[in-house]
Design an enzyme around this catalytic site. Structure first.
Site: not given
Ligand code: AMP
Ligand code: TRP
Length: 345
Positions: A112, A197, A200
């Protein structure tokens, strides 16, 4: 009972990756078999360029979607991180246990920060210290298990290291947590770029399925997914990442096995069609419930208020114990203490 803690950052609209990699497991498994806390980690959303009104909006939306996805306030504790001061209180103490080298080695920070510098922007100090705040989120609750997607493994490892180090130096205070992962789809990849990945906050939305995407939008995104050269449908994440990603998504949505599903399809087109249908079906009840909950914001606010109160009561004793263990003077509740202190001066 096993204590579970996990969180989601309100930095963008929640995606299919969030759902399959984390949230679905929280709702289907974790809240039933453990004493579970789930948190909208809004302080973490301030580590990168942000718009205050958008963070507020996304925090509310994330909490509503977590309820829509099946988190049940009768079974688990759902709350917003900034409503519970204990996270920030503990984070500072853990910064006094972590090293700067350790922080700079974090993959997500390196990626990042490099991206931010490329754009000519500056990197917030909080982006560097973010994994310590995440460790505080986890350790404050005596967490045993942290159900997360693949990308969070290194951060949970850090939380483990900090817990062990603190306990060794200052006496046993923290439970040493471990990460748990869903059996499939622990890393859902971007449909347009199956080497990265599905995140979002990525700039281009066409490779990302959002939980609130309309069925026709979901179908379009899945049908346009980048696949690989070659024609036969085999599960080979290294050699055929695009097809493997679709097979993982399909398996996660239908309860199948990505390897076995590979043998079922004759063409990429048929695989895409079934994957699109499966995703639409999985999202349908979540979207319907989300609509209902949006009509009842007072209910959602009440859940978050009760959740924060419960969470505060759970975190307080551990964070107080950490303050005492590391050498901070306990505030006195004794009214005669003040004059005595003055006299000693
Ligand atoms: P975040 O959006 O980074 O806050 O992630 C929230 C949860 O979703 C965390 O446990 C991440 O590891 C999981 N997560 C986010 N993006 C992915 C993805 N593309 N595949 C699987 N798990 C994800
Ligand atoms: N860092 C996590 C992510 O980006 C979100 C998070 C913050 C978290 N604190 C947490 C996840 C504590 C699990 C436990 O996905």
């Amino acid at each position: 009972m096993t204590r579970v803690f996990s969180g989601v950052k309100p930095t963008g609209h929640l995606t299919l990756g969030n759902y399959l990699g984390a949230i679905r497991q929280w709702a289907a498994v974790d809240q039933h078999r453990s004493d579970a806390l789930f948190c909208v980690v809004d302080l973490h959303a301030l580590t990168v360029d942000h718009d205050p009104a958008r963070v507020r909006r996304l925090s509310r939306q994330a909490a509503t979607l977590l309820l829509a996805a099946g988190l049940d306030p009768q079974l688990c504790t759902l709350f917003v991180q900034s409503h519970v001061d204990e996270h920030a209180r503990l984070s500072y103490v853990l910064e006094c246990v972590a090293t700067d080298g350790e922080m700079r080695r974090m993959i997500q920070y390196k990626e990042k920060a490099a991206r931010e510098r490329e754009r000519g922007g500056s990197v917030r100090l909080s982006l560097l210290t973010y994994p310590v705040l995440m460790a505080a989120d986890i350790l404050a609750y005596g967490t045993d298990e942290v159900p997360v997607g693949d990308d969070q493994t290194q951060h949970v490892e850090l939380a483990r290291d900090l817990a062990v180090r603190f306990n060794q130096r200052y006496g046993h205070t923290f439970v040493v947590p471990k990460a748990t992962r869903p059996p499939v789809a622990s890393r859902v990849m971007n449909l347009q770029d199956p080497m990265s990945k599905m995140g979002k906050s990525d700039d281009s939305g066409s490779g990302i399925v959002y939980l609130l995407d309309e069925p026709d939008v979901v179908r379009k995104k899945v049908m346009r997914a980048v696949t690989d050269s070659g024609r036969d449908v085999v599960y080979d994440p290294e050699g055929r990442p695009g097809v493997a990603n679709l097979l993982e998504i399909l398996a996660a949505c239908t309860g199948g096995n990505p390897g076995a599903l590979g043998g079922v399809y004759e063409s990429y087109g048929a695989l895409k069609k079934d994957t699109a249908d499966a995703v639409v079906e999985v999202l349908k009840p979540v979207q319907a419930r989300h609509k209902e909950l949006c009509a009842d914001p007072v209910y959602v606010e009440g859940v978050l208020r009760d959740g924060a109160e419960k969470a505060r009561a759970m975190a307080r004793p551990t964070v107080d114990a950490a303050y005492r263990a590391i050498g901070l003077l306990e505030p006195s509740s004794d009214p005669v203490a003040e004059p005595v202190l003055n006299a000693a001066r």
